[in-house]
Design an enzyme around this catalytic site. Structure first.
Site, mmCIF file in Angstrom:
data_model
loop_
_atom_site.group_PDB
_atom_site.id
_atom_site.type_symbol
_atom_site.label_atom_id
_atom_site.label_comp_id
_atom_site.label_asym_id
_atom_site.label_seq_id
_atom_site.Cartn_x
_atom_site.Cartn_y
_atom_site.Cartn_z
ATOM 1 N N SER A 550 -18.534 38.638 1.782
ATOM 2 C CA SER A 550 -17.958 38.522 3.113
ATOM 3 C C SER A 550 -18.500 39.658 3.990
ATOM 4 O O SER A 550 -19.710 39.744 4.180
ATOM 5 C CB SER A 550 -16.434 38.527 3.027
ATOM 6 O OG SER A 550 -15.860 38.095 4.228
ATOM 7 N N ASP A 631 -17.004 26.942 2.425
ATOM 8 C CA ASP A 631 -16.701 28.181 3.143
ATOM 9 C C ASP A 631 -16.884 27.933 4.636
ATOM 10 O O ASP A 631 -18.008 27.878 5.126
ATOM 11 C CB ASP A 631 -17.625 29.297 2.666
ATOM 12 C CG ASP A 631 -17.296 30.642 3.299
ATOM 13 O OD1 ASP A 631 -16.380 30.692 4.143
ATOM 14 O OD2 ASP A 631 -17.953 31.635 2.944
ATOM 15 N N HIS A 663 -14.675 30.301 0.452
ATOM 16 C CA HIS A 663 -15.099 31.694 0.631
ATOM 17 C C HIS A 663 -14.978 32.474 -0.677
ATOM 18 O O HIS A 663 -15.579 33.530 -0.826
ATOM 19 C CB HIS A 663 -14.237 32.327 1.727
ATOM 20 C CG HIS A 663 -14.813 33.566 2.336
ATOM 21 N ND1 HIS A 663 -16.087 33.636 2.849
ATOM 22 C CD2 HIS A 663 -14.278 34.805 2.522
ATOM 23 C CE1 HIS A 663 -16.316 34.850 3.329
ATOM 24 N NE2 HIS A 663 -15.238 35.572 3.135
#
Length: 688
Positions: A550, A631, A663
């Site tokens: 991320s 995601d 994600h």
């Protein structure tokens, strides 16, 4: 601070495998470990109920409820009291403590059940044509408020939603037309349904499950609980059962760039119009809890609209006058929730704090705050009088259930096993928190984890982990996705830096990263890497790889173009590659717009200032790229673009793609593949 270790009695040490034969922790251990959660104390504090998740040989998970009598001091283990073959979740105790409620899909859809604590056959309480997602039983135990994903124009007709879904499934056309956002959110495309609150009467013993309910929030075009991670702490019954207060964002077409959640008072009978209790606050209001007399509403509130990582302060509203005050304005921590003490004088809450996640008591009268339980990360807790039950994890163990009292630093008793007790043949890496001077000469903290096979005088290759968020922390806690012990178990040392932007060090420290993704945190990482090598001579700086997900994946991309010298390899999981494209393609626009100081068309220079795509020509280090198709926070094209940039330049690279993950990588078999692929990449480049 000394490296932490367990002091074991000689008899136990003798029973454990010799250190020479001990092995390291690895992913197959991690996915198979039992997981405990949801501690509940009976009203007299005599018994504790908790949930336990177990995994079979095929990595299929199941959850059940367990009971431990705390009046005994013997070593009798907890006993399972929900039947074998049932998967259950979300336990709650009845007001008289004789029954436990829970959700289960045993009969095809997720519904509410009850069974006596003394044992017996679960009794189905609801039989709706839609799943019950979360719930609270009323104070008198005669009704339930629950949430379900429905088409709100169906009102109270729950079967209307199921019929529409069946019709859509039968349609020969698959196209959908959207005229507003969210088009998709987290990992799901919108289909018109919203999480909506309903109230239903609970059936008397011996009668059939209830089939009908009254919608109480369907007139509000917002999700209750919020998506994607809201739960039953988003709504609460009033003590007299006449109303429910819920945190709901009603923002229409502005929803994707708004964090304005308000507290709405909903008539439990569904006849009166909802009342917005916090209309004066344009930021996030959450976690409503009533005082015992119903005169005061406690809740958490942010102050800055559009900022999801603002500090949550503890608030008290006098419901008669509407007057609001902040309880502990000088406490520079963000409260996670609200649990009232038995005497109504204190609030119990957890909060990030200096790399840990302790349990605090906050005086409602004067805001004085005291730490009740520290060391590691408290993930859940319950209180009954002065009795306390909590689950705690650390860098050496997943959640373990403990009981004690609410007195500060009171002794606690372990009810379930630690990871080391479940895996006696495994040696975990010891760890230590350290500090150094980072950006602006301010103190920054980090953690170093020794490899499981540590020997004095030897140097070890390093996994340099970079956390996501970016307002997050790689602190003294356990993770089933990014677990430092899985690297220590492969013979690597681990370094983790809580750079500016991390949580738990004060709101100013957290704020420092916004519009500064590529300078202040990078300076902290550079100085932290240098400080760690200076303080710990077992770190081999010539054999190190940087890994992140991320925001951590963004930083890996940023490092690749701006600080690639120390690294033999890189691992980028779901990382931002192009800030401008991210500003248009991500679903929660408030995130990019706050972090970059506006929209991509209003402040394009901000999106370009720290944009990895502008530095691709400087890339040279081998990189493993990981991406999930589902995601929608950082869409798959970001990962594909990263891989294309690497391949087109002839840089050694691999692309690990999961068509069924979001994600995060959540499925056990996928987690094993993820770790095997990452470990093989590290071994290829820094293994010995």
């Amino acid at each position: 601070m000394k490296l932490r270790h367990a002091l074991l009695p000689l008899c136990l040490l003798a029973a454990l495998p010799s250190l020479a034969n001990a092995r390291g922790f690895e992913v197959r251990d991690m996915v198979k470990l039992d997981r405990v959660s949801s501690p509940l104390l009976t009203a007299n504090g005599a018994q504790v109920v908790f949930a336990k998740r177990v995994v079979d040989g095929n990595l299929k998970a199941s959850s059940s409820l367990w009971l431990r009598d705390l009046r005994t001091r013997d070593m009798a283990p907890p006993k399972q009291f929900t039947p074998e073959g049932w998967n259950v979740n979300s336990p709650a105790l009845s007001a008289d403590g004789t029954e436990v409620y829970f959700l289960s899909a045993k009969n095809g859809s997720q519904q509410l059940y009850a069974m006596p604590l003394s044992g017996g056959t679960p009794r189905q309480l609801t039989d709706f044509p839609v799943d019950v997602d979360s719930y609270h039983v009323s104070p008198k135990g005669d009704r339930v408020v629950f949430s379900a994903g429905v088409f709100q124009d169906c009102g109270s007709a729950l079967d209307c939603t199921s019929k529409r879904l069946d019709e859509a499934k039968a349609s020969k056309a698959s196209g959908q037309v959207f005229d507003s956002m969210f088009v998709r959110h987290w990992d799901t495309w919108a289909d018109g349904r919203r999480n909506t609150l309903f109230v239903a009467n609970l059936p008397a013993s011996g009668t059939a499950a209830v089939k009908g309910a009254s919608a109480i929030s369907a007139t509000l075009a917002g999700d209750a609980p919020s998506k994607p991670f809201g739960g039953n702490d988003d709504f609460a019954w009033s003590p007299d059962g006449s109303s429910v207060v819920a945190s709901i964002r009603v923002q229409g077409s502005q929803e994707p760039w708004s964090t304005n959640f308000d507290l709405y008072q909903l008539d439990a009978a569904g006849k009166k119009a909802p009342v917005n209790l916090t209309a004066n606050n344009p930021a996030w209001d959450a976690s409503p809890v009533f005082s015992a007399d119903g005169k005061t509403l406690y809740y958490r509130a942010m102050k800055r609209p559009g900022f999801e990582a603002d500090r949550f302060g503890l608030m008290a509203m006098d419901l008669a006058s509407g007057k609001v005050r902040e309880i502990a304005p000088q406490w520079d921590r963000s409260a996670d929730g609200i649990t009232l003490s038995a005497d109504g004088q204190s609030i119990y809450t957890t909060a990030q704090d200096m790399g840990e996640h302790p349990l605090f008591a906050v005086s409602i009268a004067d805001g004085k705050t005291s730490k009740l339980v520290g060391e590691g990360s408290i993930s859940a807790f319950d209180v009954a009088g002065d009795a306390l039950a909590f689950t705690r994890n650390s860098l050496k163990s997943g959640d373990q259930l403990f009981t004690g009292t609410t007195a500060a630093d009171a002794p606690v008793r372990a009810i379930t096993q630690s990871a080391a007790e479940m895996l006696p043949e495994v040696k975990f890496g010891d760890y230590e928190q350290f500090s150094f001077k980072g950006w602006n000469n301010e103190t920054v903290h980090g953690y170093v984890v020794k490899p499981h096979n540590y020997q004095e005088g030897k140097k070890y290759p390093v996994a340099f982990l970079i956390h996501g968020g970016p307002q997050g922390s790689f602190g003294d806690g356990w993770s089933y996705r990014w677990n430092p012990q899985t690297y220590a178990g492969q013979g690597y040392a681990v370094v983790m830096i809580d750079f500016h932007g991390s949580t738990g060090y004060g709101q100013a420290f957290t704020d420092a990263i916004s519009q500064h993704w590529g300078d202040r945190p990078l300076e902290d990482l550079q100085k932290g890497w240098a400080a760690a090598q200076q303080q710990y001579n077992f770190l081999n700086g010539d054999k190190a790889c940087a890994l992140g997900a991320s925001y951590g994946g963004f930083m890996v991309n940023w490092i690749a173009g701006n600080w690639n010298e120390p690294w033999k390899c890189l691992v980028n999981h779901d990382g931002v590659f192009d800030q401008r494209a991210m500003g248009y393609a991500t679903e929660e626009l408030w995130f990019t717009e706050w972090e970059q100081g506006g929209t991509p068309y209003d402040v394009p220079q901000n999106y370009e200032k720290f944009n990895p795509v502008n530095h691709v020509a400087n890339w040279s280090k081998p990189m493993l790229v990981v991406q999930g198709q589902l995601d929608y926070r950082i869409p798959v094209e970001q990962g594909l673009a990263t891989f294309t940039a690497l391949q087109r330049q002839g840089i050694e690279s691999k692309f690990l793609y999961f068509p069924d993950e979001n994600h995060w990588v959540l499925k056990p078999h996928n987690s094993v593949l993820w770790h095997d692929t990452v470990n093989a990449w590290l071994k290829q480049h820094i293994g010995e």
